[in-house]
Design a protein around this motif. Structure first.
Motif, PDB file in Angstrom:
ATOM      1  N   GLU A   1     -24.501  24.061 -15.789  1.00  0.00           N
ATOM      2  CA  GLU A   1     -25.765  24.502 -16.388  1.00  0.00           C
ATOM      3  C   GLU A   1     -26.744  23.343 -16.581  1.00  0.00           C
ATOM      4  OE1 GLU A   1     -24.619  26.382 -20.034  1.00  0.00           O
ATOM      5  OE2 GLU A   1     -23.787  28.146 -19.022  1.00  0.00           O
ATOM      6  N   GLN A   2     -26.258  22.123 -16.483  1.00  0.00           N
ATOM      7  CA  GLN A   2     -27.099  20.944 -16.688  1.00  0.00           C
ATOM      8  C   GLN A   2     -27.914  20.662 -15.421  1.00  0.00           C
ATOM      9  OE1 GLN A   2     -26.954  19.900 -19.885  1.00  0.00           O
ATOM     10  NE2 GLN A   2     -25.438  21.539 -20.042  1.00  0.00           N
ATOM     11  N   GLU A   3     -28.776  19.683 -15.503  1.00  0.00           N
ATOM     12  CA  GLU A   3     -29.582  19.317 -14.329  1.00  0.00           C
ATOM     13  C   GLU A   3     -28.656  18.893 -13.183  1.00  0.00           C
ATOM     14  OE1 GLU A   3     -30.864  14.763 -14.980  1.00  0.00           O
ATOM     15  OE2 GLU A   3     -31.729  16.169 -16.428  1.00  0.00           O
ATOM     16  N   ALA A   4     -29.175  19.003 -11.979  1.00  0.00           N
ATOM     17  CA  ALA A   4     -28.364  18.796 -10.774  1.00  0.00           C
ATOM     18  C   ALA A   4     -27.703  17.416 -10.739  1.00  0.00           C
ATOM     19  CB  ALA A   4     -29.210  19.010  -9.525  1.00  0.00           C
ATOM     20  N   ALA A   5     -28.402  16.378 -11.116  1.00  0.00           N
ATOM     21  CA  ALA A   5     -27.834  15.025 -11.064  1.00  0.00           C
ATOM     22  C   ALA A   5     -26.632  14.896 -11.997  1.00  0.00           C
ATOM     23  CB  ALA A   5     -28.900  13.992 -11.410  1.00  0.00           C
ATOM     24  N   LEU A   6     -26.731  15.480 -13.179  1.00  0.00           N
ATOM     25  CA  LEU A   6     -25.633  15.431 -14.133  1.00  0.00           C
ATOM     26  C   LEU A   6     -24.446  16.239 -13.617  1.00  0.00           C
ATOM     27  CD1 LEU A   6     -24.928  14.276 -16.919  1.00  0.00           C
ATOM     28  CD2 LEU A   6     -25.728  16.418 -17.901  1.00  0.00           C
ATOM     29  N   TRP A   7     -24.722  17.436 -13.106  1.00  0.00           N
ATOM     30  CA  TRP A   7     -23.670  18.291 -12.534  1.00  0.00           C
ATOM     31  C   TRP A   7     -22.950  17.571 -11.394  1.00  0.00           C
ATOM     32  CZ3 TRP A   7     -24.821  20.587  -7.543  1.00  0.00           C
ATOM     33  CH2 TRP A   7     -23.785  21.377  -7.036  1.00  0.00           C
ATOM     34  N   LEU A   8     -23.712  17.040 -10.444  1.00  0.00           N
ATOM     35  CA  LEU A   8     -23.090  16.338  -9.310  1.00  0.00           C
ATOM     36  C   LEU A   8     -22.381  15.069  -9.760  1.00  0.00           C
ATOM     37  CD1 LEU A   8     -25.633  16.606  -6.365  1.00  0.00           C
ATOM     38  CD2 LEU A   8     -23.270  17.431  -6.424  1.00  0.00           C
ATOM     39  N   GLY A   9     -22.972  14.347 -10.683  1.00  0.00           N
ATOM     40  CA  GLY A   9     -22.357  13.114 -11.178  1.00  0.00           C
ATOM     41  C   GLY A   9     -20.994  13.367 -11.797  1.00  0.00           C
ATOM     42  N   TRP A  10     -20.940  14.374 -12.665  1.00  0.00           N
ATOM     43  CA  TRP A  10     -19.658  14.703 -13.292  1.00  0.00           C
ATOM     44  C   TRP A  10     -18.655  15.225 -12.268  1.00  0.00           C
ATOM     45  CZ3 TRP A  10     -17.302  13.469 -17.563  1.00  0.00           C
ATOM     46  CH2 TRP A  10     -18.057  13.021 -18.651  1.00  0.00           C
ATOM     47  N   GLY A  11     -19.089  16.147 -11.429  1.00  0.00           N
ATOM     48  CA  GLY A  11     -18.169  16.724 -10.447  1.00  0.00           C
ATOM     49  C   GLY A  11     -17.610  15.680  -9.502  1.00  0.00           C
ATOM     50  N   LEU A  12     -18.498  14.895  -8.902  1.00  0.00           N
ATOM     51  CA  LEU A  12     -18.044  13.869  -7.963  1.00  0.00           C
ATOM     52  C   LEU A  12     -17.293  12.741  -8.670  1.00  0.00           C
ATOM     53  CD1 LEU A  12     -21.155  13.678  -5.617  1.00  0.00           C
ATOM     54  CD2 LEU A  12     -18.923  14.717  -5.122  1.00  0.00           C
TER      55      LEU A  12
END
Length: 166
Positions: free
Chosen positions: A93-104
């Motif tokens: 639900e967070q901004e894309a950079a945060l989502w991708l940063g956490w996931g990756l």
């Protein structure tokens, strides 16, 4: 317990005899799974008013496989995967950079733990010989945790017997 469960866990355990390797997997595999769940939590869409994402379909698919092997462990995996999906959904639900940063980030750090363990083991990861190892790994971690608490020791015995016979 099915023969398939014993076979899959024994095959995976053969690559994980060093306790340090098992310990790194107890950290690394949950991080990898959570990283994948975070990444699969987008896009979100509604079907018949129910909010879904690709992670929901992945969980159903993998849990169906786990249920063919063992109902009790499959139920445990379903609970753990559902909890990860909730966390993944909140991060998605967070901004894309945060989502991708956490996931990756979770995914990469988890694999670093995995590879460190296999350096200690002196053996390549199981999935390099059989891609099913990618699905069996999380089940192996749960089984190891269950064994640690003195449960399902008959399953552990059968796995060890199978390993000794090979």
């Amino acid at each position: 317990m099915s023969e398939g469960l014993v076979r899959h866990l024994a095959q995976y355990a053969a690559y994980h005899r060093d306790r340090r390797n098992v310990a790194t997997h107890m950290v690394g595999i949950p991080l990898i799974v959570l990283g994948v769940e975070v990444l699969l939590s987008r896009p979100q869409f509604a079907i018949l008013g129910v909010q879904l994402s690709p992670v929901d379909f992945a969980i159903v698919a993998v849990c169906c496989f786990y249920f063919t092997l063992d109902r009790r462990l499959a139920c445990g995996m379903a609970v753990l995967l559902a909890a990860g999906a909730v966390i993944g959904g909140k991060i998605a639900e967070q901004e894309a950079a945060l989502w991708l940063g956490w996931g990756l980030g979770l995914f990469v750090v988890g694999w670093l733990f995995q590879f460190l363990g296999h350096v200690w083991e002196g053996r390549k990861p199981a999935f390099l010989d059989d891609l099913r190892g990618l699905i069996i790994g999380p089940l192996f971690v749960l089984a190891e945790a269950v064994f640690h608490f003195g449960r399902r020791l008959e399953l552990r015995r059968k796995i060890e017997e199978r390993l000794a016979a090979e």
